[in-house]
Scaffold this motif. Structure first.
Motif, PDB file in Angstrom:
ATOM      1  N   ASP A  77       0.798  -1.227   0.000  1.00 55.79           N
ATOM      2  CA  ASP A  77       0.000   0.000   0.000  1.00 55.79           C
ATOM      3  C   ASP A  77       0.831   1.277   0.000  1.00 55.79           C
ATOM      4  O   ASP A  77       0.283   2.363   0.095  1.00 55.79           O
ATOM      5  N   ASP A 118      -2.232  -1.731   5.076  1.00 55.81           N
ATOM      6  CA  ASP A 118      -3.260  -1.385   6.059  1.00 55.81           C
ATOM      7  C   ASP A 118      -4.658  -1.507   5.466  1.00 55.81           C
ATOM      8  O   ASP A 118      -5.484  -0.604   5.585  1.00 55.81           O
ATOM      9  N   SER A 119      -4.895  -2.634   4.808  1.00 56.43           N
ATOM     10  CA  SER A 119      -6.225  -2.952   4.297  1.00 56.43           C
ATOM     11  C   SER A 119      -6.346  -4.466   4.231  1.00 56.43           C
ATOM     12  O   SER A 119      -5.342  -5.167   4.098  1.00 56.43           O
ATOM     13  N   GLU A 121      -6.932  -7.272   2.181  1.00 58.28           N
ATOM     14  CA  GLU A 121      -6.844  -7.463   0.733  1.00 58.28           C
ATOM     15  C   GLU A 121      -7.856  -8.495   0.237  1.00 58.28           C
ATOM     16  O   GLU A 121      -7.937  -9.593   0.761  1.00 58.28           O
ATOM     17  N   MET A 134      -1.248  -7.710   7.226  1.00 57.24           N
ATOM     18  CA  MET A 134      -1.407  -6.306   7.594  1.00 57.24           C
ATOM     19  C   MET A 134      -0.351  -5.805   8.582  1.00 57.24           C
ATOM     20  O   MET A 134      -0.414  -4.651   8.998  1.00 57.24           O
TER      21      MET A 134
END
Length: 188
Positions: A77, A118-119, A121, A134
């Motif tokens: 990210d 920070d998601s 996926e 993460m």
């Protein structure tokens, strides 16, 4: 002081099995900031020479329920491409390359490249990787900066697809059992 400290993201990833076995677990919480802060805190507090990260990951490459040792971390990210940088590269960070390589500890496990972000996926990451999490990249970067060895093994809970959130929760207990067995068999 101990030579090894164990870190996981969430208590749901251990299901209390490690604590029942008398193994201390440090929980970082979700995401790169929480992971970096907790890794720094654990290393400073324990003086460990090795940080062992056990946890879960998604993958459309590896099979569900497989244990994979991470031998490289990338940031999926970090995207400053409008300024001319490749996706995954942190600008002006000449001291540390975008990819963090780790030596393989468990020769019987497949090796993987983990994309951290920070998601949660559920699609194809923008960087080359074959599993996603993460927290891992942040743990690896802190360990690199503090000259602490990192060993990271991920249990593949889901296919990083549109049912990933359901599969992740459904597979946590089996993952905790497999990770605990690996820990106990490794002689840590």
């Amino acid at each position: 002081m101990s030579d090894l400290a164990l870190i996981m993201a969430l208590p749901s990833e251990s299901k209390g099995l490690f604590e029942q076995a008398g193994i201390e677990v440090h929980y970082s919480g979700i995401g790169k900031i929480n992971a970096a802060f907790k890794a720094f805190e654990v290393i400073q507090k324990t003086g460990c020479k090795t940080l062992l990260n056990l946890g879960t990951a998604g993958s459309s490459y590896f099979n569900a329920h497989e244990l994979v040792e991470v031998t490289q971390f990338v940031q999926r990210d970090m995207d400053v491409s409008p300024l001319g940088f490749q996706v995954g590269v942190t600008p002006m960070d000449d001291d540390h390359p975008a990819e963090i390589h780790l030596p393989q500890h468990f020769s019987h496990l497949p090796a993987g490249i983990c994309g951290t972000g920070d998601s949660f996926e559920t699609g194809t990451p923008k960087v080359a990787c074959n599993l996603v999490d993460m927290e891992g990249y942040a743990l690896a970067k802190v360990c690199k900066k503090l000259d602490v060895r990192l060993i990271s093994v991920k249990y593949i809970t889901d296919g990083a697809n549109d049912t990933a959130h359901l599969d992740w929760e459904e597979n946590l207990l089996l993952g905790a059992k497999k990770l605990l067995s690996l820990y106990q068999q490794s002689g840590f």
